[in-house]
Design a protein around this motif. Structure first.
Motif, PDB file in Angstrom:
ATOM      1  N   LEU A  55      97.942 -52.064 -25.757  1.00  0.00           N
ATOM      2  CA  LEU A  55      97.650 -51.593 -26.876  1.00  0.00           C
ATOM      3  C   LEU A  55      96.045 -51.293 -27.290  1.00  0.00           C
ATOM      4  N   GLU A  56      94.965 -52.206 -27.204  1.00  0.00           N
ATOM      5  CA  GLU A  56      93.806 -52.027 -27.027  1.00  0.00           C
ATOM      6  C   GLU A  56      93.614 -50.298 -26.608  1.00  0.00           C
ATOM      7  N   ARG A  57      93.454 -49.882 -25.363  1.00  0.00           N
ATOM      8  CA  ARG A  57      93.322 -48.802 -25.114  1.00  0.00           C
ATOM      9  C   ARG A  57      93.993 -47.553 -25.886  1.00  0.00           C
ATOM     10  N   ALA A  58      95.446 -47.645 -25.778  1.00  0.00           N
ATOM     11  CA  ALA A  58      96.528 -46.974 -26.353  1.00  0.00           C
ATOM     12  C   ALA A  58      95.270 -46.415 -27.705  1.00  0.00           C
ATOM     13  N   LEU A  59      95.225 -47.153 -28.216  1.00  0.00           N
ATOM     14  CA  LEU A  59      94.670 -47.500 -29.524  1.00  0.00           C
ATOM     15  C   LEU A  59      92.914 -46.446 -29.465  1.00  0.00           C
ATOM     16  N   ARG A  60      92.372 -47.404 -28.654  1.00  0.00           N
ATOM     17  CA  ARG A  60      91.318 -46.652 -28.779  1.00  0.00           C
ATOM     18  C   ARG A  60      90.559 -45.023 -28.002  1.00  0.00           C
ATOM     19  N   GLU A  61      92.278 -44.933 -27.125  1.00  0.00           N
ATOM     20  CA  GLU A  61      91.766 -43.426 -26.730  1.00  0.00           C
ATOM     21  C   GLU A  61      92.502 -42.517 -28.137  1.00  0.00           C
ATOM     22  N   LEU A  62      92.709 -42.917 -29.040  1.00  0.00           N
ATOM     23  CA  LEU A  62      92.994 -41.973 -30.194  1.00  0.00           C
ATOM     24  C   LEU A  62      91.867 -41.827 -30.907  1.00  0.00           C
ATOM     25  N   GLY A  63      91.011 -43.472 -30.850  1.00  0.00           N
ATOM     26  CA  GLY A  63      90.006 -43.434 -32.115  1.00  0.00           C
ATOM     27  C   GLY A  63      89.061 -42.201 -31.152  1.00  0.00           C
ATOM     28  N   GLY A  64      88.918 -41.668 -29.628  1.00  0.00           N
ATOM     29  CA  GLY A  64      87.811 -41.501 -30.020  1.00  0.00           C
ATOM     30  C   GLY A  64      88.685 -39.707 -29.450  1.00  0.00           C
ATOM     31  N   ALA A  65      90.201 -39.101 -29.832  1.00  0.00           N
ATOM     32  CA  ALA A  65      90.495 -37.887 -29.998  1.00  0.00           C
ATOM     33  C   ALA A  65      90.122 -37.306 -31.083  1.00  0.00           C
ATOM     34  N   ALA A  66      89.472 -36.380 -30.845  1.00  0.00           N
ATOM     35  CA  ALA A  66      88.335 -35.313 -31.326  1.00  0.00           C
ATOM     36  C   ALA A  66      90.004 -34.508 -33.128  1.00  0.00           C
ATOM     37  N   ASP A  67      91.551 -34.304 -32.294  1.00  0.00           N
ATOM     38  CA  ASP A  67      92.635 -33.929 -32.443  1.00  0.00           C
ATOM     39  C   ASP A  67      92.777 -34.863 -33.338  1.00  0.00           C
ATOM     40  N   CYS A  68      92.528 -36.172 -33.460  1.00  0.00           N
ATOM     41  CA  CYS A  68      93.804 -37.192 -33.832  1.00  0.00           C
ATOM     42  C   CYS A  68      93.018 -37.772 -35.329  1.00  0.00           C
ATOM     43  N   ARG A  69      93.630 -37.569 -36.449  1.00  0.00           N
ATOM     44  CA  ARG A  69      93.085 -37.884 -37.938  1.00  0.00           C
ATOM     45  C   ARG A  69      93.785 -38.642 -38.573  1.00  0.00           C
ATOM     46  N   MET A 126      91.582 -51.839 -34.168  1.00  0.00           N
ATOM     47  CA  MET A 126      92.350 -51.620 -35.864  1.00  0.00           C
ATOM     48  C   MET A 126      90.852 -50.381 -37.091  1.00  0.00           C
ATOM     49  N   ARG A 127      90.378 -51.872 -36.857  1.00  0.00           N
ATOM     50  CA  ARG A 127      89.501 -51.910 -37.485  1.00  0.00           C
ATOM     51  C   ARG A 127      88.415 -50.611 -37.688  1.00  0.00           C
ATOM     52  N   GLU A 128      88.024 -50.249 -36.228  1.00  0.00           N
ATOM     53  CA  GLU A 128      87.022 -49.827 -35.745  1.00  0.00           C
ATOM     54  C   GLU A 128      87.400 -48.462 -35.882  1.00  0.00           C
ATOM     55  N   ILE A 129      88.264 -48.308 -35.400  1.00  0.00           N
ATOM     56  CA  ILE A 129      88.000 -46.300 -34.817  1.00  0.00           C
ATOM     57  C   ILE A 129      88.576 -46.030 -36.465  1.00  0.00           C
ATOM     58  N   PRO A 130      87.687 -44.191 -36.419  1.00  0.00           N
ATOM     59  CA  PRO A 130      87.821 -43.919 -37.657  1.00  0.00           C
ATOM     60  C   PRO A 130      88.285 -43.177 -38.412  1.00  0.00           C
ATOM     61  N   GLN A 131      90.058 -43.872 -37.467  1.00  0.00           N
ATOM     62  CA  GLN A 131      90.959 -42.355 -38.503  1.00  0.00           C
ATOM     63  C   GLN A 131      91.785 -44.160 -38.718  1.00  0.00           C
ATOM     64  N   PRO A 132      92.622 -43.977 -40.161  1.00  0.00           N
ATOM     65  CA  PRO A 132      93.452 -44.693 -41.112  1.00  0.00           C
ATOM     66  C   PRO A 132      94.629 -45.002 -40.436  1.00  0.00           C
TER      67      PRO A 132
END
Length: 270
Positions: free
Chosen positions: A42-56, A102-108
């Protein structure tokens, strides 16, 4: 149709063309109960989305009839090892890393909750920016009944800020639970709907359509407004209290009693 679909163990990630990332806890046969490996995925999935420029924006939900039944009491978080305290500490640190992500990725993050959100599942829901739930949802603070501290994955930091310290104290000290309707009345969830995943994706799509930098900076400001500068320190205190609880005789006795209940009881409540 998803633009991209990835699998991280028991976690599915769908990145839609509109910029919404959908993270699915995919262990429905166990009501999405957590293990150390599950948490790492779960952490790996969240961090990957957090670093994806096309995920908002991100939606988090559980497959099947429950959001997350908390820790898998039959397996536990700690892998087998010579030193149970060291193993429990490592596993809890992994769990803490999930809510930090969850709190540190830039996306809500929008949590779509159906059925039970128990213990750590309750904490995952609380760590989201917005919560949408079904009427059958149940947010269960079962910790003290299992001989554990209710300081779990940021919940003792976030919940008083969401529903107030008095209500949190009553819930924690009694091992109580909130229905979806009560959770909305107390301010824990923003909407109670028939299809929380659909509503969460619609809301996330609206957020994803906004200028991304403005959303990111707003999330940072909201974190600051709830005292997020002390969140990491609080997570460390919670981590230690949970490791102590995991290695007590009280906890071992409570888990044995829980596991010995009739099967029907398990089906009614994870």
């Amino acid at each position: 149709m998803p633009e991209r679909l990835e699998v991280f163990g028991k976690v599915l990630v769908e990145l839609r063309g509109d910029g919404v990332g959908i993270v699915t806890l995919n262990r429905p046969e166990k009501l999405n109960a957590l293990t150390a490996d599950f948490l790492a995925d779960l952490e790996r999935a969240l961090r990957e989305l957090g670093g994806a420029a096309d995920c908002r924006a991100v939606v988090l939900h559980g497959a099947g009839r429950a959001f997350c039944a908390g820790m898998d009491l039959n397996i536990g978080l700690a892998r087998d090892g010579a030193d149970p305290t060291r193993a429990a500490y490592a596993a809890m640190r992994q769990a803490v890393s999930v809510v930090a992500a969850m709190r540190e990725i830039p996306q809500p993050v929008v949590a779509a909750v159906r059925g039970h959100a128990v213990g750590a599942g309750f904490a995952l829901a609380a760590a989201a920016d917005i919560r949408i739930c079904a009427e059958d949802s149940r947010f269960d603070a079962v910790f003290v009944k299992l001989g554990m501290s209710a300081g779990d994955l940021g919940l003792s930091f976030l919940l008083p800020r969401l529903i107030g310290p008095g209500r949190t104290a009553e819930l924690f000290y009694t091992g109580g639970a909130l229905s979806g309707v009560e959770a909305e009345r107390w301010g824990l969830v923003q909407h109670v709907v028939d299809d929380p995943l659909h509503e969460a994706v619609e809301l996330a799509s609206t957020i994803a359509a906004m200028p991304p930098m403005g959303v990111q900076i707003t999330k940072e400001l909201l974190d600051t407004s709830i005292g997020a500068s002390g969140f990491r320190e609080h997570l460390e205190l919670e981590l230690r209290s949970q490791v102590i609880g995991l290695t007590t005789l009280d906890h071992a006795d409570a888990v044995r009693a829980f596991s010995a209940r009739p099967r029907a009881a398990h089906e009614n409540r994870p």
